[in-house]
Scaffold this active site. Structure first.
Site, PDB file in Angstrom:
ATOM      1  N   GLU A 155       0.813 -23.173 -43.932  1.00  0.00           N
ATOM      2  CA  GLU A 155       1.060 -21.941 -44.680  1.00  0.00           C
ATOM      3  C   GLU A 155       1.479 -20.802 -43.758  1.00  0.00           C
ATOM      4  O   GLU A 155       0.695 -20.382 -42.898  1.00  0.00           O
ATOM      5  CB  GLU A 155      -0.221 -21.548 -45.431  1.00  0.00           C
ATOM      6  N   GLU A 161      -2.170 -11.111 -40.329  1.00  0.00           N
ATOM      7  CA  GLU A 161      -3.110 -12.224 -40.192  1.00  0.00           C
ATOM      8  C   GLU A 161      -2.777 -13.163 -39.031  1.00  0.00           C
ATOM      9  O   GLU A 161      -3.656 -13.848 -38.515  1.00  0.00           O
ATOM     10  CB  GLU A 161      -3.181 -13.011 -41.512  1.00  0.00           C
ATOM     11  N   HIS A 191       1.912 -13.364 -49.208  1.00  0.00           N
ATOM     12  CA  HIS A 191       2.458 -13.270 -47.848  1.00  0.00           C
ATOM     13  C   HIS A 191       3.975 -13.106 -47.899  1.00  0.00           C
ATOM     14  O   HIS A 191       4.553 -12.337 -47.123  1.00  0.00           O
ATOM     15  CB  HIS A 191       2.101 -14.523 -47.039  1.00  0.00           C
ATOM     16  N   HIS A 214       0.828 -20.762 -53.601  1.00  0.00           N
ATOM     17  CA  HIS A 214      -0.249 -19.839 -53.952  1.00  0.00           C
ATOM     18  C   HIS A 214       0.358 -18.722 -54.780  1.00  0.00           C
ATOM     19  O   HIS A 214       1.209 -17.964 -54.311  1.00  0.00           O
ATOM     20  CB  HIS A 214      -0.922 -19.275 -52.694  1.00  0.00           C
ATOM     21  N   GLU A 249      -4.673 -18.024 -55.766  1.00  0.00           N
ATOM     22  CA  GLU A 249      -5.475 -17.589 -54.616  1.00  0.00           C
ATOM     23  C   GLU A 249      -5.452 -16.061 -54.659  1.00  0.00           C
ATOM     24  O   GLU A 249      -4.636 -15.418 -53.995  1.00  0.00           O
ATOM     25  CB  GLU A 249      -4.891 -18.119 -53.307  1.00  0.00           C
TER      26      GLU A 249
END
Ligand code: MN
Length: 273
Positions: A155, A161, A191, A214, A249
């Site tokens: 991912e 992050e 993201h 997600h 998510e």
């Protein structure tokens, strides 16, 4: 059915505040997911040892649910293991942690996810070295997943992050350079909203390398509670023939039930597009 639905279940107290819908243990979470009408759950365990596979299999069967995927993030959040740690012993433990989840998930027909366990390019380490360390592990883990007939998922995460895999194109390039063909991308709309020029265009570029999605809005809330254009995303996924899950998510806001129901309503509308 197009766009089967999944919802996240966290079994990791240390991840409190994270983007998971259900937190109340496997039994209650599976019961709730099934009652609301989800097709599958996506589970984030503390470790493979901590998750009772026999219990999970029984709960999935009794509730008519599938297992969409199993996360490995607790390896980082709880044990501080990363595939890019400069210490080779830590890298080996990270790989073994993921391998045990590949086995657990694989026996239940689901893929394991490498997200935060990718780690980052630390000061004093070159990007090429970090990529080589990830490749070394993935070349073992992806064929291991293949034994179960499932892919291994990697991912891309946003820049806040990690500094390793941020974009779909970076991750595709890495995957194409491997010997294994069993590494697929987990495309997370949250993201992607931060990193991609166009979420839809990036999905089209990834094509059959998209292994999991997600579904989260621009603010990490349920799809429909932010400003991402999911009709565009759905058209792109249909265009590439994506047959996998749309998995929520997302933050349990304003509460878990509303986030779950909003997700299902959005998925139902996307199936009509
Ligand atoms: Mn994600």
């Amino acid at each position: 059915m197009l766009f089967p639905s999944a919802v996240t279940v966290s079994l990791v107290p240390q991840a409190a505040g994270g983007p998971f819908v259900f937190w109340d243990g496997l039994e209650a979470s599976c019961a709730k997911a099934a009652a609301l009408g989800f097709d599958a759950v996506e589970v984030f365990p503390l470790s493979a040892d901590d998750l009772n596979a026999h219990e999970l299999r029984g709960l999935l069967q009794s509730h008519g649910l599938k297992l969409a995927a199993v996360g490995t993030g607790a390896g980082w959040v709880v044990q501080k293991l990363r595939l890019t740690d400069p210490d080779g012993l830590v890298r080996a433990r990270a790989k073994n942690f993921i391998a045990s989840i590949v086995d657990l998930a694989g026996k239940l027909g689901a893929p394991a996810i490498i997200g935060s366990m990718q780690g980052r390019v630390d000061a004093g380490v070159t990007r090429a070295q970090a990529l080589a360390w990830v490749a070394e592990s993935v070349e073992q883990l992806a064929p291991r997943a293949h034994e179960y007939g499932v892919p291994l998922l990697l991912e891309p995460l946003n820049r806040y992050e990690t500094n390793l895999f941020n974009t779909v194109s970076d991750t595709l390039e890495f995957a194409k350079g491997l010997h294994t063909r069993n590494l697929k991308l987990l495309c997370d709309c949250f993201h992607m909203n931060i990193e991609e020029v166009s979420i839809a265009e990036s999905l089209r570029n990834a094509g059959d390398a998209v292994g999991h999605v997600h579904l989260a809005d621009s603010n990490r809330r349920a799809a429909g509670l932010g400003h991402t254009d999911f009709s565009d995303v759905a058209r792109a996924l249909k265009g590439i023939g994506y047959l996998g899950y749309l998995s929520a998510e997302v933050l349990p806001l304003p509460d878990a039930d509303v986030a779950a129901k909003q997700t299902l309503a959005t998925i139902q509308s996307l199936r009509q597009i």
